[in-house]
Write an enzyme that holds these catalytic residues in place. Structure first.
Site, PDB file in Angstrom:
ATOM      1  N   HIS A 274       0.834  -1.198   0.000  1.00  0.00           N
ATOM      2  CA  HIS A 274       0.000   0.000   0.000  1.00  0.00           C
ATOM      3  C   HIS A 274       0.868   1.247   0.000  1.00  0.00           C
ATOM      4  O   HIS A 274       2.045   1.211   0.363  1.00  0.00           O
ATOM      5  CB  HIS A 274      -0.923   0.011   1.223  1.00  0.00           C
ATOM      6  CG  HIS A 274      -0.176   0.013   2.520  1.00  0.00           C
ATOM      7  ND1 HIS A 274       0.424   1.141   3.045  1.00  0.00           N
ATOM      8  CD2 HIS A 274       0.107  -0.991   3.385  1.00  0.00           C
ATOM      9  CE1 HIS A 274       1.026   0.839   4.181  1.00  0.00           C
ATOM     10  NE2 HIS A 274       0.851  -0.452   4.411  1.00  0.00           N
TER      11      HIS A 274
ATOM     12  N   ASP B 151       3.947  -4.624   3.669  1.00  0.00           N
ATOM     13  CA  ASP B 151       5.375  -4.925   3.631  1.00  0.00           C
ATOM     14  C   ASP B 151       5.661  -6.325   4.152  1.00  0.00           C
ATOM     15  O   ASP B 151       6.561  -7.008   3.653  1.00  0.00           O
ATOM     16  CB  ASP B 151       6.189  -3.878   4.400  1.00  0.00           C
ATOM     17  CG  ASP B 151       5.706  -3.633   5.814  1.00  0.00           C
ATOM     18  OD1 ASP B 151       4.701  -4.241   6.239  1.00  0.00           O
ATOM     19  OD2 ASP B 151       6.344  -2.817   6.519  1.00  0.00           O
TER      20      ASP B 151
END
EC number: 3.1.3.10
Length: 413
Positions: free
Chosen positions: A40, A312
């Site tokens: 994101h 991540d």
């Protein structure tokens, strides 16, 4: 303000010249399929009263214009730019047509069901295919983790828990973080923080980390590594968002080297929790199976372009689960940057009648993120070629598709 800023970004992305040169690829090579696994884009940090951030400094944290954890307006702009750049690249490679919407079922977008991931996918699609009817697929219940993107432990045995914790402890033991903690204590005035004054936890260097690998929970850690990650994450997000430098870490970061020293904490946190093989293969299993289905099992019928948006932790664990060689991203402090993508590309070499795979990390540099620089093929995103240990690449970064298939089949078992 937000709407006008985004409107300018979208309009600017559409108007930017598409008469640009493609990345050079060997003669006779044709791109046939792409899967992008994206993190994101820019979000606000979590700085609620009583949180790790509030407890770690006497200083006041700057205010953000969105709730903690949500995609910011600028994050939307950055993702529009990434989408526009990706569209130019896909057109240049001949995978999708120029100047018109892709045919139905050509593009499939799928995001984890949190605001920052769904919004990232929406802005990416807006930048790449403005005005086109391409939905972003996600679980109906927003605010909950989709199993495909949820990096939780799925083995409830005591033996696995012990192995996982030992693997995380080993990864942590290989990090050298004293210099990073010392700098962080100076910047935050840690000796005057609530953690020190109220809880008598006054040294990040001396404190110990405690790792956990509990069933149906993400790998976790309590201790200075968590504190360091939270603080450096907040500083990094402030920098990307464009806060004046006297507000980024209260003006305490002055050099590139200081950023690198501090970023060891954030990268070390991620490496410790998500990149040991024991943990990564377990938590990334649903995502590995999904990618295997799209790129291997169902590739003949799969969309030409698949866009996945997660976190991540998804990218970090995926890189280990598939056994990529170590890599370095230039012009970035993060190992898995905000808005960055693992881009899996299936190519056909018409001259030799063979199929190939190329995998690149495509991301925005720290400067491009802070300055909100528009991306085109003339002013491109950063690209770093990655290599799987099980699929050695040639001079141009390509590896044989059958070897890639073997890697995926093994990892997806």
């Amino acid at each position: 303000m937000k709407k006008s800023l985004l409107a300018v970004a979208v309009a600017g992305a559409v108007l930017l010249s598409s008469a640009v040169q493609a990345q050079t690829t060997p003669e006779g090579y044709q791109l046939q399929q792409v899967l992008m696994m994206s993190r994101h884009n820019l979000r606000a940090p979590l700085a609620n009263n009583g949180s790790v951030l509030a407890q770690s400094t006497p200083n006041a944290w700057p205010a953000w214009d969105v709730p903690g954890g949500q995609l910011t307006t600028k994050g939307g702009v950055l993702e529009v730019y990434m989408g526009h750049y990706t569209r130019e690249w896909l057109v240049a490679q001949g995978l999708i047509p120029s100047g018109e919407c892709p045919a139905p079922d050509t593009v499939y977008a799928y995001a984890n069901s949190l605001q920052r991931t769904v919004a990232t996918a929406q802005f990416f699609i807006t930048g790449a295919f403005p005005g086109c009817d391409i939905p972003v697929h996600h679980q109906e219940k927003m605010g909950t983790m989709d199993p495909t993107f949820n990096p939780v432990i799925t083995d409830d045995s005591a033996a696995f828990r012990q192995q996982a914790v030992q693997a995380m402890e080993k990864a942590r033991s290989q990090l050298h973080l004293d210099e990073s903690y010392k700098l962080l204590e100076q910047i935050t005035h840690y000796q005057d923080s609530p953690s020190c004054k109220e809880k008598h936890q006054c040294s990040l260097i001396d404190a110990k980390d405690t790792f956990s690998a509990n069933y149906q929970q993400e790998p976790g850690v309590q201790g200075p590594l968590k504190v360091g990650n939270s603080l450096v994450d907040a500083f990094t997000l402030q920098y990307y968002e464009g806060f004046p430098m006297d507000q980024v870490a209260w003006g305490g970061i002055h050099t590139d080297r200081q950023w690198k020293v501090l970023s060891k904490l954030k990268n070390g946190y991620q490496d410790s929790l998500f990149t040991s093989p024991t943990v990564a293969r377990n938590v990334a299993a649903p995502l590995v199976k999904y990618i295997d289905k799209v790129l291997v099992a169902d590739r003949v019928s799969a969309p030409k372009v698949t866009v996945l948006v997660g976190h991540d932790s998804n990218i970090a664990s995926l890189l280990t689960a598939l056994d990529f060689k170590p890599y370095q991203l230039h012009d970035q402090y993060e190992r898995t940057p905000i808005g960055g993508q693992l881009v899996f590309q299936r190519w056909h070499d018409g001259n030799a009648n063979r199929d190939l795979m190329k995998i690149e990390y495509v991301y925005q540099s720290a400067r491009q993120l802070r300055n909100a620089e528009a991306l085109t093929l003339k002013s491109p995103a950063q690209r770093v070629t990655l290599e799987l240990k099980g699929c050695p690449v040639d001079a141009n970064g390509f590896c044989p598709l059958d070897k890639f298939d073997n890697v995926m089949n093994t990892a997806a078992k």
